[in-house]
Design a protein around this motif. Structure first.
Motif, mmCIF file in Angstrom:
data_model
loop_
_atom_site.group_PDB
_atom_site.id
_atom_site.type_symbol
_atom_site.label_atom_id
_atom_site.label_comp_id
_atom_site.label_asym_id
_atom_site.label_seq_id
_atom_site.Cartn_x
_atom_site.Cartn_y
_atom_site.Cartn_z
ATOM 1 N N TYR A 1 -8.635 -14.418 -13.100
ATOM 2 C CA TYR A 1 -8.407 -13.111 -12.466
ATOM 3 C C TYR A 1 -9.433 -12.099 -12.938
ATOM 4 C CZ TYR A 1 -4.193 -15.035 -10.602
ATOM 5 O OH TYR A 1 -3.324 -15.822 -9.910
ATOM 6 N N ILE B 1 0.684 -7.191 3.381
ATOM 7 C CA ILE B 1 -0.003 -8.161 2.522
ATOM 8 C C ILE B 1 0.792 -9.457 2.563
ATOM 9 C CG2 ILE B 1 -0.650 -8.727 0.149
ATOM 10 C CD1 ILE B 1 -1.220 -5.763 -0.258
ATOM 11 N N GLN B 2 0.112 -10.528 2.872
ATOM 12 C CA GLN B 2 0.750 -11.834 3.028
ATOM 13 C C GLN B 2 0.687 -12.617 1.724
ATOM 14 O OE1 GLN B 2 2.313 -12.263 5.940
ATOM 15 N NE2 GLN B 2 1.494 -10.265 6.477
ATOM 16 N N SER B 3 1.217 -12.054 0.672
ATOM 17 C CA SER B 3 1.200 -12.712 -0.627
ATOM 18 C C SER B 3 2.633 -12.980 -1.056
ATOM 19 C CB SER B 3 0.505 -11.805 -1.651
ATOM 20 O OG SER B 3 0.505 -12.400 -2.912
ATOM 21 N N HIS C 1 -6.673 -19.029 -14.135
ATOM 22 C CA HIS C 1 -7.004 -18.766 -12.729
ATOM 23 C C HIS C 1 -8.190 -17.820 -12.542
ATOM 24 C CE1 HIS C 1 -3.489 -20.963 -11.363
ATOM 25 N NE2 HIS C 1 -2.803 -20.345 -12.301
ATOM 26 N N GLN D 1 -9.836 -10.493 -7.560
ATOM 27 C CA GLN D 1 -8.570 -11.200 -7.747
ATOM 28 C C GLN D 1 -7.728 -10.407 -8.746
ATOM 29 O OE1 GLN D 1 -7.810 -13.996 -5.995
ATOM 30 N NE2 GLN D 1 -9.789 -13.762 -4.994
ATOM 31 N N ASP E 1 -10.247 -4.414 -0.859
ATOM 32 C CA ASP E 1 -10.198 -5.681 -0.140
ATOM 33 C C ASP E 1 -10.006 -6.844 -1.116
ATOM 34 O OD1 ASP E 1 -10.151 -7.176 2.200
ATOM 35 O OD2 ASP E 1 -12.294 -7.637 2.065
ATOM 36 N N GLY E 2 -9.069 -6.646 -2.042
ATOM 37 C CA GLY E 2 -8.801 -7.652 -3.061
ATOM 38 C C GLY E 2 -7.652 -8.565 -2.693
ATOM 39 N N ASN E 3 -7.469 -9.590 -3.488
ATOM 40 C CA ASN E 3 -6.358 -10.523 -3.336
ATOM 41 C C ASN E 3 -5.385 -10.323 -4.489
ATOM 42 O OD1 ASN E 3 -7.386 -11.939 -1.031
ATOM 43 N ND2 ASN E 3 -8.883 -12.854 -2.408
ATOM 44 N N LEU E 4 -4.104 -10.334 -4.156
ATOM 45 C CA LEU E 4 -3.060 -10.125 -5.158
ATOM 46 C C LEU E 4 -2.360 -11.419 -5.518
ATOM 47 C CD1 LEU E 4 -1.138 -6.995 -3.861
ATOM 48 C CD2 LEU E 4 -2.756 -7.114 -5.723
ATOM 49 N N HIS E 5 -1.975 -11.488 -6.775
ATOM 50 C CA HIS E 5 -1.093 -12.543 -7.247
ATOM 51 C C HIS E 5 -0.026 -11.830 -8.064
ATOM 52 C CE1 HIS E 5 -0.286 -16.735 -8.755
ATOM 53 N NE2 HIS E 5 0.425 -15.994 -9.571
ATOM 54 N N ALA F 1 -5.654 -3.225 -4.132
ATOM 55 C CA ALA F 1 -6.094 -4.386 -3.356
ATOM 56 C C ALA F 1 -6.498 -3.984 -1.939
ATOM 57 C CB ALA F 1 -4.995 -5.438 -3.309
#
Length: 129
Positions: A92, A60-62, A90, A2, A28-32, A24
């Motif tokens: 991270y 990226i669908q963020s 959260h 994350q 294969d990470g998730n971005l915020h 990411a």
């Protein structure tokens, strides 16, 4: 993984976002992506639109998040503390931030949000110049 990427519209911030996107993708990470402001303006929307464009280009669908702070004194240390609060809230795993070179006077007076986060040693971090 994350990954939190605070952005502020500077060139260093844009480079950090590009780096974080690549990180990411590779891991294969998730971005915020978050932008802090004490008062949303047209510039705020420009910053978020740029982030949306960069994320979309990487498929990226963020959605970048806008965090509005209502504080009287707006300085980099305060922003750094807010970033640390978001990290803690959260959970991270990593923070990617841009850091532009300031003069010694600016750094002494205003500090640096990236330096505040780094010195806290609360989360692994990458600082992109």
């Amino acid at each position: 993984m994350q990954i939190l990427i605070p952005i502020d519209g500077t060139d260093a911030s844009k480079r950090a976002l590009d780096f974080g996107i690549e990180m990411a993708v590779q891991m294969d990470g998730n971005l915020h992506v978050v932008h802090f402001t004490n008062k949303p303006t047209d510039a705020t929307e420009t910053i978020l639109d740029d982030a949306r464009t960069r994320l979309a280009a990487a498929n990226i669908q963020s959605e970048p998040e806008l965090t509005t702070l209502t504080i009287d004194v707006w300085n980099a240390d305060r922003v750094g503390e807010e970033i640390l609060d978001v990290v803690n809230e959260h959970g991270y795993d990593h923070v990617v931030m841009g850091h532009h070179e300031d003069g010694a006077v600016e750094r002494a007076v205003f500090g640096s949000a990236a330096e505040t986060v780094l010195r806290a040693e609360a989360v692994p971090m990458t600082i992109v110049p």
